[in-house]
Structure formats: C-alpha cells, structure tokens
Design a protein around this motif. Structure first.
Motif, PDB file in Angstrom:
ATOM      1  N   PRO A   1       0.834  -1.197   0.000  1.00  0.00           N
ATOM      2  CA  PRO A   1       0.000   0.000   0.000  1.00  0.00           C
ATOM      3  C   PRO A   1       0.871   1.250   0.000  1.00  0.00           C
ATOM      4  CG  PRO A   1      -0.036  -1.045   2.146  1.00  0.00           C
ATOM      5  CD  PRO A   1       0.714  -1.964   1.227  1.00  0.00           C
ATOM      6  N   PRO A   2       0.356   2.354  -0.505  1.00  0.00           N
ATOM      7  CA  PRO A   2       1.166   3.568  -0.524  1.00  0.00           C
ATOM      8  C   PRO A   2       1.531   3.994   0.887  1.00  0.00           C
ATOM      9  CG  PRO A   2      -1.106   4.047  -1.126  1.00  0.00           C
ATOM     10  CD  PRO A   2      -0.978   2.568  -1.020  1.00  0.00           C
ATOM     11  N   GLN A   3       2.745   4.439   1.040  1.00  0.00           N
ATOM     12  CA  GLN A   3       3.209   4.894   2.342  1.00  0.00           C
ATOM     13  C   GLN A   3       2.674   6.292   2.612  1.00  0.00           C
ATOM     14  OE1 GLN A   3       5.105   3.125   4.601  1.00  0.00           O
ATOM     15  NE2 GLN A   3       4.645   1.440   3.226  1.00  0.00           N
ATOM     16  N   GLN A   4       2.382   6.560   3.879  1.00  0.00           N
ATOM     17  CA  GLN A   4       1.942   7.895   4.247  1.00  0.00           C
ATOM     18  C   GLN A   4       3.117   8.848   4.047  1.00  0.00           C
ATOM     19  OE1 GLN A   4      -0.832   8.958   6.495  1.00  0.00           O
ATOM     20  NE2 GLN A   4      -1.975   7.071   6.293  1.00  0.00           N
ATOM     21  N   PRO A   5       2.877  10.041   3.484  1.00  0.00           N
ATOM     22  CA  PRO A   5       3.972  10.983   3.348  1.00  0.00           C
ATOM     23  C   PRO A   5       4.448  11.408   4.730  1.00  0.00           C
ATOM     24  CG  PRO A   5       1.900  12.025   2.780  1.00  0.00           C
ATOM     25  CD  PRO A   5       1.627  10.570   2.999  1.00  0.00           C
TER      26      PRO A   5
ATOM     27  N   ASN B   1      -4.211  15.643  13.880  1.00  0.00           N
ATOM     28  CA  ASN B   1      -4.880  15.733  12.579  1.00  0.00           C
ATOM     29  C   ASN B   1      -3.905  15.418  11.455  1.00  0.00           C
ATOM     30  OD1 ASN B   1      -7.241  16.485  13.817  1.00  0.00           O
ATOM     31  ND2 ASN B   1      -7.100  18.634  13.267  1.00  0.00           N
ATOM     32  N   ALA B   2      -2.691  15.956  11.544  1.00  0.00           N
ATOM     33  CA  ALA B   2      -1.687  15.729  10.499  1.00  0.00           C
ATOM     34  C   ALA B   2      -1.279  14.257  10.442  1.00  0.00           C
ATOM     35  CB  ALA B   2      -0.469  16.605  10.738  1.00  0.00           C
ATOM     36  N   LEU B   3      -1.162  13.615  11.592  1.00  0.00           N
ATOM     37  CA  LEU B   3      -0.766  12.203  11.623  1.00  0.00           C
ATOM     38  C   LEU B   3      -1.855  11.292  11.073  1.00  0.00           C
ATOM     39  CD1 LEU B   3       0.961  12.036  15.119  1.00  0.00           C
ATOM     40  CD2 LEU B   3       2.059  11.711  12.897  1.00  0.00           C
ATOM     41  N   SER B   4      -3.109  11.619  11.357  1.00  0.00           N
ATOM     42  CA  SER B   4      -4.209  10.748  10.945  1.00  0.00           C
ATOM     43  C   SER B   4      -4.781  11.124   9.583  1.00  0.00           C
ATOM     44  CB  SER B   4      -5.327  10.789  11.987  1.00  0.00           C
ATOM     45  OG  SER B   4      -5.940  12.066  12.000  1.00  0.00           O
ATOM     46  N   GLY B   5      -4.486  12.328   9.110  1.00  0.00           N
ATOM     47  CA  GLY B   5      -5.055  12.789   7.847  1.00  0.00           C
ATOM     48  C   GLY B   5      -6.493  13.267   7.991  1.00  0.00           C
ATOM     49  N   ASP B   6      -6.965  13.429   9.218  1.00  0.00           N
ATOM     50  CA  ASP B   6      -8.337  13.874   9.492  1.00  0.00           C
ATOM     51  C   ASP B   6      -8.289  15.356   9.876  1.00  0.00           C
ATOM     52  OD1 ASP B   6     -10.889  14.346  10.348  1.00  0.00           O
ATOM     53  OD2 ASP B   6     -10.905  12.791  11.886  1.00  0.00           O
TER      54      ASP B   6
ATOM     55  N   TYR C   1      -5.608   5.352  14.790  1.00  0.00           N
ATOM     56  CA  TYR C   1      -5.645   5.232  13.330  1.00  0.00           C
ATOM     57  C   TYR C   1      -4.261   5.519  12.730  1.00  0.00           C
ATOM     58  CZ  TYR C   1      -6.653   6.205   8.476  1.00  0.00           C
ATOM     59  OH  TYR C   1      -6.625   6.199   7.115  1.00  0.00           O
ATOM     60  N   ALA C   2      -3.582   6.543  13.247  1.00  0.00           N
ATOM     61  CA  ALA C   2      -2.250   6.880  12.744  1.00  0.00           C
ATOM     62  C   ALA C   2      -1.281   5.723  12.973  1.00  0.00           C
ATOM     63  CB  ALA C   2      -1.737   8.146  13.418  1.00  0.00           C
ATOM     64  N   LYS C   3      -1.385   5.066  14.126  1.00  0.00           N
ATOM     65  CA  LYS C   3      -0.523   3.913  14.408  1.00  0.00           C
ATOM     66  C   LYS C   3      -0.844   2.755  13.465  1.00  0.00           C
ATOM     67  CE  LYS C   3       0.001   4.586  19.388  1.00  0.00           C
ATOM     68  NZ  LYS C   3      -0.359   3.976  20.675  1.00  0.00           N
TER      69      LYS C   3
ATOM     70  N   ILE D   1       1.725  -0.078  13.206  1.00  0.00           N
ATOM     71  CA  ILE D   1       2.064  -0.133  14.629  1.00  0.00           C
ATOM     72  C   ILE D   1       0.835  -0.619  15.393  1.00  0.00           C
ATOM     73  CG2 ILE D   1       2.816   1.198  16.639  1.00  0.00           C
ATOM     74  CD1 ILE D   1       3.986   3.238  14.628  1.00  0.00           C
ATOM     75  N   PRO D   2       0.971  -1.659  16.211  1.00  0.00           N
ATOM     76  CA  PRO D   2      -0.195  -2.123  16.969  1.00  0.00           C
ATOM     77  C   PRO D   2      -0.668  -1.054  17.951  1.00  0.00           C
ATOM     78  CG  PRO D   2       1.742  -3.506  17.409  1.00  0.00           C
ATOM     79  CD  PRO D   2       2.162  -2.430  16.467  1.00  0.00           C
ATOM     80  N   SER D   3      -1.976  -0.989  18.163  1.00  0.00           N
ATOM     81  CA  SER D   3      -2.502   0.014  19.087  1.00  0.00           C
ATOM     82  C   SER D   3      -3.727  -0.530  19.801  1.00  0.00           C
ATOM     83  CB  SER D   3      -2.857   1.292  18.338  1.00  0.00           C
ATOM     84  OG  SER D   3      -3.907   1.047  17.438  1.00  0.00           O
ATOM     85  N   ALA D   4      -3.937  -0.005  20.987  1.00  0.00           N
ATOM     86  CA  ALA D   4      -5.124  -0.343  21.767  1.00  0.00           C
ATOM     87  C   ALA D   4      -6.131   0.785  21.581  1.00  0.00           C
ATOM     88  CB  ALA D   4      -4.743  -0.491  23.231  1.00  0.00           C
TER      89      ALA D   4
END
Length: 196
Positions: free
Chosen positions: A75-79, A115-120, A153-155, A160-163
């Motif tokens: 999948p495309p990598q997040q910038p 917001n920047a990390l999640s794109g939201d 969502y960013a993780k 990256i696993p997240s709870a």
C-alpha cells in the motif's frame, strides 16, 4: 452523501453538483462518498467506513487484519508529516508559569499534530478549543476520545499495533485528569516525531 472531490456533505441529496467545489455529483476519487474521509490512490475501500471506493483491484483495509492487497504491491506509504518534538515536563511548566495560556497553545498543537498524523482535518485545533469554550467543556470530553481514535488510526496505518486509547483519554477527561491525557497524547506524538 459526501462529495468525492472535496469531502463536503451534500446538504441537498437531490443536488447534481457540490455547492462547495462545483464538481458534478459522483465524480472525483479523493474522498469517500459515504463518510467524507480522505481516500488514498488505489484504495478499494474506505479505511473509516469500509465502503467501496470504485477503485478496481486496489487494496482494502480492515480494522482486524490491516491491509489486504489484491495487486500484490505494498500500500502507498503515508507521506512524512513534520511533527515537532515537545518536552512534556516543559509543556507542563510553561502551562503553569503562563497561568494556562501555554496550555491553550498546547491543546491546539496537540489537535493539529494529531490531525496531520491521521489525515483527518475536519476540526482544527483552534476550532476544537472554541467548541470546548462554547460548550463549557463538554466538547473537550468528545475531543479527548477523538484524539485517541485518531492516534490509534495513525498507528494502525503505519503498521504499529494500538489499543483503544480513546477510552483511556475519555475516562481521564471525565475524572478531571485531562492534563494527564494531554501528556500521554504528547508522548504518542513524540514517538512519531522520532520516527521521521
């Protein structure tokens, strides 16, 4: 229904075009028409609501299993997002010394960085603070939960696993320990700053 070009909500379901950007209804590939979330190039399903995007042969995203790729390409990598590392003790000290004014700045930057990390980008840090003031703190409770969801969502989008951090931040906000939630959020954001 949302505009697939700009992500705006269609106030009038019968409209033939978006009132915000003017794009004919149903055209565009940048946003999900089911929830308005951003769509990456080649993405076959929305990461937020799971609706098909119409990109044939693309990759799909599921909450449990991550990416399922039908083209056998990654999948495309997040910038890379330029996230500033902030010292948590200094943020606390500056908030105390400035009688809370730095705490307002910290609230805004936490929101904008998340917001920047999640794109939201639906609610900016300034708007989140304004809504918190206008609702006498009630929006702040929702804000804490959404911050956790966006960080999760960013993780997940980076493998990256997240709870479920949203529940933790919500509970801390409800029992009047929101500043601890802010420290935990900044700690998670600092991990992303160290990655870039």
């Amino acid at each position: 229904m949302y505009c697939k070009n700009c992500g705006s909500f269609y106030e009038d379901e019968n409209a033939g075009f978006c009132f915000r950007c003017g794009t004919p209804k149903g055209q565009g590939k940048s946003f999900c028409d089911g929830c308005g979330s951003p769509i990456n190039e080649g993405q076959a399903t929305c990461m937020n609501c799971g609706k098909s995007t119409g990109n044939e042969g693309g990759y799909t995203y599921t909450q449990q299993g991550g990416y399922n790729n039908y083209k056998q390409t990654p999948p495309p990598q997040q910038p890379p997002v330029p996230i500033k590392y902030r010292s948590i003790p200094l943020c606390i000290i500056f908030s105390i010394i400035s009688c809370g004014f730095y705490g307002i700045y910290w609230f805004v930057t936490l929101t904008d960085d998340t917001n920047a990390l999640s794109g939201d980008y639906k609610t900016s840090g300034g708007m989140a603070f304004l809504w918190t003031i206008l609702t006498c703190g009630i929006y702040g409770i929702y804000w804490a939960y959404r911050q956790g969801e966006k960080l999760d969502y960013a993780k997940q989008s980076r493998g990256i696993p997240s709870a479920n951090s949203g529940i933790l931040y919500l509970i801390l906000e409800l029992i009047q320990f929101g500043f601890i939630g802010n420290c935990l959020m900044q700690n998670e954001i600092n991990k992303f700053a160290n990655m870039d």
